[in-house]
Scaffold this motif. Structure first.
Motif, PDB file in Angstrom:
ATOM      1  N   LEU A 258      42.056  34.443  30.016  1.00 29.76           N
ATOM      2  CA  LEU A 258      41.295  35.174  31.023  1.00 29.76           C
ATOM      3  C   LEU A 258      41.766  34.843  32.437  1.00 29.76           C
ATOM      4  CD1 LEU A 258      38.981  37.223  31.252  1.00 29.76           C
ATOM      5  CD2 LEU A 258      37.440  35.296  31.637  1.00 29.76           C
ATOM      6  N   SER A 259      42.153  33.587  32.654  1.00 28.51           N
ATOM      7  CA  SER A 259      42.668  33.196  33.961  1.00 28.51           C
ATOM      8  C   SER A 259      43.888  34.030  34.332  1.00 28.51           C
ATOM      9  CB  SER A 259      43.024  31.710  33.955  1.00 28.51           C
ATOM     10  OG  SER A 259      43.665  31.334  35.159  1.00 28.51           O
ATOM     11  N   LEU A 260      44.789  34.227  33.387  1.00 31.35           N
ATOM     12  CA  LEU A 260      45.989  35.026  33.644  1.00 31.35           C
ATOM     13  C   LEU A 260      45.649  36.494  33.872  1.00 31.35           C
ATOM     14  CD1 LEU A 260      48.458  33.472  31.039  1.00 31.35           C
ATOM     15  CD2 LEU A 260      48.447  33.135  33.511  1.00 31.35           C
ATOM     16  N   LEU A 261      44.722  37.022  33.085  1.00 28.13           N
ATOM     17  CA  LEU A 261      44.344  38.426  33.250  1.00 28.13           C
ATOM     18  C   LEU A 261      43.716  38.665  34.622  1.00 28.13           C
ATOM     19  CD1 LEU A 261      42.832  39.257  29.732  1.00 28.13           C
ATOM     20  CD2 LEU A 261      45.083  39.863  30.625  1.00 28.13           C
ATOM     21  N   ARG A 262      42.945  37.697  35.087  1.00 31.37           N
ATOM     22  CA  ARG A 262      42.293  37.845  36.387  1.00 31.37           C
ATOM     23  C   ARG A 262      43.269  37.749  37.550  1.00 31.37           C
ATOM     24  NH1 ARG A 262      36.589  34.471  35.425  1.00 31.37           N
ATOM     25  NH2 ARG A 262      35.364  36.298  34.785  1.00 31.37           N
ATOM     26  N   GLN A 263      44.472  37.319  37.282  1.00 33.70           N
ATOM     27  CA  GLN A 263      45.493  37.266  38.330  1.00 33.70           C
ATOM     28  C   GLN A 263      46.277  38.565  38.432  1.00 33.70           C
ATOM     29  OE1 GLN A 263      47.961  33.729  37.865  1.00 33.70           O
ATOM     30  NE2 GLN A 263      46.213  32.551  37.145  1.00 33.70           N
ATOM     31  N   ASP A 264      46.022  39.495  37.528  1.00 31.42           N
ATOM     32  CA  ASP A 264      46.779  40.743  37.499  1.00 31.42           C
ATOM     33  C   ASP A 264      45.972  41.869  38.147  1.00 31.42           C
ATOM     34  OD1 ASP A 264      47.742  43.384  36.388  1.00 31.42           O
ATOM     35  OD2 ASP A 264      49.240  42.045  35.523  1.00 31.42           O
ATOM     36  N   GLY A 266      46.359  44.997  38.086  1.00 30.10           N
ATOM     37  CA  GLY A 266      46.155  46.122  37.190  1.00 30.10           C
ATOM     38  C   GLY A 266      44.912  45.968  36.334  1.00 30.10           C
ATOM     39  N   VAL A 267      44.597  44.727  35.987  1.00 29.75           N
ATOM     40  CA  VAL A 267      43.396  44.447  35.204  1.00 29.75           C
ATOM     41  C   VAL A 267      42.172  44.396  36.099  1.00 29.75           C
ATOM     42  CG1 VAL A 267      42.236  42.737  33.752  1.00 29.75           C
ATOM     43  CG2 VAL A 267      44.639  43.254  33.372  1.00 29.75           C
ATOM     44  N   THR A 268      42.261  43.653  37.183  1.00 29.43           N
ATOM     45  CA  THR A 268      41.087  43.442  38.024  1.00 29.43           C
ATOM     46  C   THR A 268      40.585  44.727  38.678  1.00 29.43           C
ATOM     47  OG1 THR A 268      42.527  42.822  39.895  1.00 29.43           O
ATOM     48  CG2 THR A 268      41.695  41.048  38.498  1.00 29.43           C
ATOM     49  N   ALA A 269      41.450  45.725  38.806  1.00 26.89           N
ATOM     50  CA  ALA A 269      41.039  46.988  39.417  1.00 26.89           C
ATOM     51  C   ALA A 269      40.317  47.900  38.433  1.00 26.89           C
ATOM     52  CB  ALA A 269      42.258  47.711  39.989  1.00 26.89           C
ATOM     53  N   GLN A 270      40.409  47.592  37.129  1.00 26.15           N
ATOM     54  CA  GLN A 270      39.883  48.526  36.133  1.00 26.15           C
ATOM     55  C   GLN A 270      38.925  47.907  35.119  1.00 26.15           C
ATOM     56  OE1 GLN A 270      42.946  51.307  34.486  1.00 26.15           O
ATOM     57  NE2 GLN A 270      44.395  49.963  35.545  1.00 26.15           N
ATOM     58  N   ILE A 271      39.035  46.609  34.910  1.00 25.19           N
ATOM     59  CA  ILE A 271      38.301  45.956  33.825  1.00 25.19           C
ATOM     60  C   ILE A 271      37.285  44.972  34.388  1.00 25.19           C
ATOM     61  CG2 ILE A 271      38.537  44.612  31.702  1.00 25.19           C
ATOM     62  CD1 ILE A 271      39.983  47.323  31.652  1.00 25.19           C
ATOM     63  N   VAL A 272      36.109  44.925  33.782  1.00 23.19           N
ATOM     64  CA  VAL A 272      35.117  43.919  34.128  1.00 23.19           C
ATOM     65  C   VAL A 272      35.346  42.706  33.231  1.00 23.19           C
ATOM     66  CG1 VAL A 272      32.667  43.344  34.235  1.00 23.19           C
ATOM     67  CG2 VAL A 272      33.436  45.661  34.822  1.00 23.19           C
ATOM     68  N   THR A 273      35.499  41.540  33.814  1.00 21.46           N
ATOM     69  CA  THR A 273      35.704  40.321  33.029  1.00 21.46           C
ATOM     70  C   THR A 273      34.517  39.380  33.230  1.00 21.46           C
ATOM     71  OG1 THR A 273      36.936  39.251  34.827  1.00 21.46           O
ATOM     72  CG2 THR A 273      38.215  40.475  33.180  1.00 21.46           C
ATOM     73  N   VAL A 274      34.167  38.678  32.158  1.00 19.88           N
ATOM     74  CA  VAL A 274      33.052  37.732  32.180  1.00 19.88           C
ATOM     75  C   VAL A 274      33.473  36.469  31.451  1.00 19.88           C
ATOM     76  CG1 VAL A 274      30.632  37.320  31.555  1.00 19.88           C
ATOM     77  CG2 VAL A 274      31.394  39.644  32.127  1.00 19.88           C
ATOM     78  N   ASP A 275      33.169  35.303  32.016  1.00 23.56           N
ATOM     79  CA  ASP A 275      33.465  34.053  31.326  1.00 23.56           C
ATOM     80  C   ASP A 275      32.170  33.324  30.989  1.00 23.56           C
ATOM     81  OD1 ASP A 275      33.012  31.790  33.573  1.00 23.56           O
ATOM     82  OD2 ASP A 275      33.982  33.522  34.504  1.00 23.56           O
ATOM     83  N   GLY A 276      32.292  32.255  30.203  1.00 23.18           N
ATOM     84  CA  GLY A 276      31.124  31.485  29.790  1.00 23.18           C
ATOM     85  C   GLY A 276      30.500  31.997  28.519  1.00 23.18           C
ATOM     86  N   PRO A 303      30.536  31.939  35.831  1.00 19.20           N
ATOM     87  CA  PRO A 303      30.690  30.746  36.664  1.00 19.20           C
ATOM     88  C   PRO A 303      32.061  30.606  37.313  1.00 19.20           C
ATOM     89  CG  PRO A 303      29.484  30.203  34.683  1.00 19.20           C
ATOM     90  CD  PRO A 303      29.956  31.613  34.509  1.00 19.20           C
ATOM     91  N   ALA A 304      33.124  31.075  36.646  1.00 20.80           N
ATOM     92  CA  ALA A 304      34.467  30.971  37.215  1.00 20.80           C
ATOM     93  C   ALA A 304      34.950  32.276  37.825  1.00 20.80           C
ATOM     94  CB  ALA A 304      35.459  30.511  36.143  1.00 20.80           C
ATOM     95  N   GLY A 305      34.100  33.306  37.792  1.00 19.30           N
ATOM     96  CA  GLY A 305      34.501  34.609  38.310  1.00 19.30           C
ATOM     97  C   GLY A 305      34.399  34.682  39.820  1.00 19.30           C
TER      98      GLY A 305
END
Length: 316
Positions: A258-264, A266-276, A303-305
């Motif tokens: 998830l850390s790597l995906l959140r650095q992209d 292309g992902v952050t503009a289209q996908i909602v990510t959740v950790d924990g 928490p890490a978002g």
């Protein structure tokens, strides 16, 4: 009644913020690192003590988790009602966790169209040849303008998954002929385990793979390859969905997939990510993120978002 709900929503908002504070400050939810992409508010000497910046106790963290679970349903306010969800399960995800998230989505008022489980071969680069060949065949067979023949292998695979399980119609749709064809083909190729007659959903909750516990140097290269696969699949999937929410564990957000995906971008503009994902706070955040994704297509919650706690539904 509305006054009571506004009070509960305010409490939940504060509690989610408290949980984020626990994660940032220490205790059992502490897992933020510089690799998560979050920034420090000021340049201060690093404090490596267990409760850095916080006097919250483990008991407080447990209480926050328990209380979040208690009030979650009232905070959801049935906001998913009329907006069904499909759950896409990555290889390696425990069945008990799948069952937990099925129940959580239903608590949010959402109908569940089905649980779709990816096989190991679907995301393992060793199976790329099969994924590519089948994708090419289906693009030719379906002749659907929603499929990009020039898309990379796994992005095209994500597009196929999108056509098979999701729809841009917020109320959902019956299974189309194209969806049935794709599902049958992926099942036959042993790339997907899927209910053949499930309706198509506007929202997709992706349960990301657990983070392996390893210090193997080769694991870094494998993680980069895995991130490239999931990046493409998620982006392709979003093309035919209203909202896609990817839920991962704390380790994944710290220095994993998830850390790597959140650095992209292309992902952050289209996908909602959740950790924990291992905590009630994370699981409740995932359902609140599904609700939010009906109106916004991006966000990094947990928490890490970078975006902290997800927004709460507005009171009717």
């Amino acid at each position: 009644m509305n006054r009571l709900r506004r009070h509960v929503v305010a409490v939940v908002a504060g509690l989610l913020a408290l949980a984020v504070g626990i994660a940032l400050g220490g205790g059992p939810l502490s897992y933020v690192s510089s690799s998560s992409g979050t920034s420090s508010p000021a340049a201060e000497p690093e404090d490596t003590s267990p409760n850095q910046g916080s006097d919250l106790t483990p008991e407080t963290a447990l209480y926050a988790d328990a209380f979040t679970e208690l009030v979650a349903e009232r905070a959801y306010a049935d906001a998913l009602l009329g907006h069904p969800t499909a759950i896409l399960v990555a290889p390696g995800v425990d069945q008990d966790f799948v069952d937990t998230m099925v129940a959580e989505v239903r608590r949010g008022g959402g109908g569940l169209t089905g649980v779709f489980t990816l096989a190991d071969t679907a995301t393992d680069t060793g199976g790329a040849s099969l994924v590519d060949k089948l994708g090419s065949q289906l693009v030719t067979q379906l002749d659907d303008t929603r499929l990009d023949p020039a898309a990379p292998t796994y992005e095209r695979f994500g597009q196929l998954l999108g056509l098979a399980i999701s729809t841009p119609a917020k109320g959902g749709l019956r299974t189309s002929e194209s969806a049935a064809t794709i599902r049958e083909s992926l099942i036959t190729a042993e790339l997907l385990d899927a209910p053949r007659e499930a309706r198509m959903a506007p929202l997709v909750l992706v349960l990301m793979p657990p983070t392996p516990q390893t210090d193997d140097e080769e694991a870094g290269d494998a993680l980069l390859a895995q991130a490239a696969v999931y990046n493409s699949v998620l982006v392709g999937l979003k093309a035919n969905s209203v909202g896609v929410v990817a839920l991962a564990d704390a380790a994944s957000a710290r220095d994993g997939l998830l850390s790597l995906l959140r650095q992209d971008p292309g992902v952050t503009a289209q996908i909602v990510t959740v950790d924990g994902a291992e905590s009630s706070v994370g699981r409740v955040s995932a359902v609140l993120s599904l609700i939010a994704s009906l109106h916004t297509s991006a966000g990094a919650f947990g928490p890490a978002g970078a975006d902290g706690a997800p927004p709460l539904p507005e009171a009717p």
